[in-house]
Design an enzyme around this catalytic site. Structure first.
Site, short mmCIF file in Angstrom:
data_model
loop_
_atom_site.label_atom_id
_atom_site.label_comp_id
_atom_site.label_asym_id
_atom_site.label_seq_id
_atom_site.Cartn_x
_atom_site.Cartn_y
_atom_site.Cartn_z
N GLU A 283 0.83 -1.21 0.00
CA GLU A 283 0.00 0.00 0.00
C GLU A 283 0.85 1.25 0.00
O GLU A 283 1.17 1.82 1.06
CB GLU A 283 -0.93 0.01 1.22
CG GLU A 283 -2.01 -1.05 1.13
CD GLU A 283 -3.08 -0.93 2.22
OE1 GLU A 283 -2.90 -0.13 3.16
OE2 GLU A 283 -4.08 -1.66 2.11
N GLU A 375 -6.10 -7.27 -1.06
CA GLU A 375 -6.41 -7.17 0.38
C GLU A 375 -7.72 -6.41 0.55
O GLU A 375 -7.95 -5.39 -0.10
CB GLU A 375 -5.30 -6.43 1.12
CG GLU A 375 -5.54 -6.36 2.63
CD GLU A 375 -4.49 -5.53 3.37
OE1 GLU A 375 -3.28 -5.76 3.17
OE2 GLU A 375 -4.90 -4.64 4.14
C1 IDC Z 1 -3.06 -3.94 10.35
C2 IDC Z 1 -3.27 -5.11 11.27
C3 IDC Z 1 -2.97 -4.70 12.68
C4 IDC Z 1 -1.57 -4.10 12.72
C5 IDC Z 1 -1.47 -2.95 11.73
C6 IDC Z 1 -0.08 -2.34 11.66
O1 IDC Z 1 -4.58 -5.59 11.12
O2 IDC Z 1 -3.04 -5.82 13.55
O3 IDC Z 1 -1.33 -3.60 14.02
O4 IDC Z 1 -1.77 -3.43 10.46
O5 IDC Z 1 0.81 -3.16 11.04
C7 IDC Z 1 -4.03 -2.18 5.71
C8 IDC Z 1 -2.70 -2.82 5.72
C9 IDC Z 1 -2.61 -3.85 6.81
C10 IDC Z 1 -3.38 -3.43 8.06
C11 IDC Z 1 -4.85 -3.33 7.69
C12 IDC Z 1 -5.78 -2.97 8.86
O6 IDC Z 1 -2.32 -3.38 4.49
O7 IDC Z 1 -1.25 -4.04 7.12
O8 IDC Z 1 -3.23 -4.41 9.03
N1 IDC Z 1 -4.99 -2.36 6.61
O9 IDC Z 1 -5.44 -1.73 9.39
N2 IDC Z 1 -4.47 -1.32 4.82
C13 IDC Z 1 -5.70 -0.90 5.17
C14 IDC Z 1 -6.06 -1.56 6.32
#
Ligand code: IDC
Length: 457
Positions: A283, A375
């Site tokens: 992302e 995702e």
């Molecule tokens: C989130 C995880 C969470 C973690 C956070 C930081 O769910 O447990 O603490 O990342 O690393 C994304 C990202 C993905 C995120 C997810 C939800 O690709 O890494 O995971 N998210 O926030 N993009 C939009 C949402």
């Protein structure tokens, strides 16, 4: 956890009560239901019901059962249309699980309230026929006729679609890991068997964070772990999306050298396989499309040099929103595409945060760009909060209609709404019963496990 296994008879009017203890003369019209209280608190509880059709295929069904205590009420249910009249509860199949072939299962669930005791329901019926029998072993699904990789072989991009070895469009539906640096114990033989066989998942996305204690701390170790997950997916006939999970910092160029090192290694090692898709930047955020494009045009040649025919997914601006989250839109990509062939563009969404405007962008973009939803979550963009069922279903219906592949965040037991399994699941060996699923997991399992319609000629 309380479990009740009941044999339910389906539709046919000639079927009376079916008891497995005797000769199962009418067993061809039965079905099994498994009721599990997955959580209980003061005055409330959550329950899962797994229905398995043991009889002839049905194209519509209504489940009924009786809540024995007068104080028991269904508050909110999922994966069916729920209603209650007195103590009698009915649940009618939803669009995506209405059809149940022989041996097929679907998971429903509800949040309930109670005032006195909370006994398990009785008098299950399916399509109006009551059953009193019980079974001890859940039935097994019929054998698959061919795994996703066996049927589809080496994939390639054709027009705006992902195509299989017969040059026909396919939609791959599957799950993403959580960060493998944190949730390694969730990815083992038992959990991947469940993903391939129970979920009938077409793919496993392997989310290898680069920062946050990820790849940068141990390049060789993470490269080996990714390769082993690719092998585990391959052994089960699933595609593996190798996700170079950049997130913070948002400019992928920060990790350009690491990306070149990592992808030259995994592409060389997996070049002979037909189940690998490379996702080069999860992302990008806080960065222009021009910078992302420049990164892609440096990393893709490294992959092609080692593995010339694999599909590559390129992240887009604004957390892979095609720029929408930055106030832009897909035209910046359409007007200035990455200079490479056999690539797709990533679109990510979180159903509770990203709704009509984002769906409109995907609908427009899908006519011009090959898109892959590598995702998405059923919850808010934090990864937590409540499942937004209406928005999630609207999204999944749209992706199905456009034949856009997807991977759901996450196949893990993280303590957050986006996780498919309840906390603690990965410490055990059960990845299959309805009792281990969260609301999000039950929804995704019911969507992903429906039959694929991969063309075979
Ligand atoms: C989130 C995880 C969470 C973690 C956070 C930081 O769910 O447990 O603490 O990342 O690393 C994304 C990202 C993905 C995120 C997810 C939800 O690709 O890494 O995971 N998210 O926030 N993009 C939009 C949402």
């Amino acid at each position: 956890m309380k479990r009740l296994l009941a044999l339910l008879a389906t539709g046919a009017s000639t079927v009376g009560l079916t008891v497995l203890a005797g000769p199962p003369a009418q067993a061809a019209t039965g079905c099994a239901a498994e009721y599990t209280i997955t959580n209980q608190w003061e005055g409330g509880f959550q329950a899962g019901v797994k229905i398995t059709n043991l009889g002839d295929p049905v194209s519509g069904w209504t489940l009924g059962f009786t809540l024995p205590d007068a104080g028991q009420k269904v508050v909110q249910g999922w994966n069916a249309t729920w209603s209650q009249s007195g103590s009698r509860v009915t649940a009618g199949g939803a669009d995506w699980n209405r059809t149940l072939s022989t041996g097929a299962s679907t998971d429903l669930g509800f949040v309930g309230s109670f005032t006195g005791s909370n006994p398990a329901p009785t008098s299950f019926t399916l399509n109006g026929v009551t059953c009193t029998g019980s079974v001890t072993d859940p039935p097994t699904d019929p054998p698959a006729t061919g795994t996703p990789t066996a049927v589809n072989g080496q994939l390639h991009v054709c027009g705006v679609h992902l195509c299989n070895q017969y040059d026909r469009p396919v939609q791959l539906r599957g799950m993403s890991t959580h960060g493998i640096q944190w949730f390694g114990p969730c990815y083992n033989d038992a959990s991947l068997d469940a993903l391939a066989q129970d979920w009938k998942s077409d793919l496993l996305r392997v989310a290898m964070y680069v920062q946050e204690d990820g790849y940068e701390t141990d390049p060789a170790g993470f490269t080996a772990r990714v390769n082993s997950l690719v092998d585990m997916a391959e052994a089960r006939g699933m595609y593996a999306v190798i996700d170079f999970h950049t997130l913070t910092p948002g400019d992928p160029n920060y990790n350009l050298d690491r990306a070149k090192t990592f992808f030259s290694s995994v592409a060389a090692r997996n070049a002979h396989k037909t189940n690998v898709i490379y996702e080069i930047a999860n992302e990008p955020n806080g960065v222009s499309w021009a910078a992302v494009k420049s990164y892609a045009e440096q990393v893709i040649p490294v992959i092609r040099a080692a593995d010339p025919d694999a599909v590559v997914i390129v992240g887009t601006r604004g957390w892979s929103s095609l720029g929408v989250s930055d106030g832009s839109n897909e035209s910046e990509v359409v007007n200035n595409p990455v200079n490479a062939t056999n690539i797709m563009y990533a679109f990510h969404f979180y159903a509770a945060s990203h709704k009509d405007a984002y769906r409109a962008a995907v609908s427009r973009a899908a006519a011009q760009l090959p898109l892959f939803v590598s995702e998405f979550g059923t919850v808010s963009a934090t990864g937590g909060g409540a499942v937004d069922r209406a928005s999630s279903v609207a999204w999944l219906d749209l992706l199905d209609r456009l034949k856009i592949g997807y991977a759901n965040w996450t196949y893990s037991d993280a303590d957050e709404g986006s996780a498919a399994f309840r906390p603690g699941t990965c410490g055990g060996t059960d990845y299959s019963s309805s009792g281990v699923l969260t609301e999000s997991g039950a929804l995704l399992k019911s969507r992903i496990s429906t039959a694929d319609d991969f063309p075979t000629s």
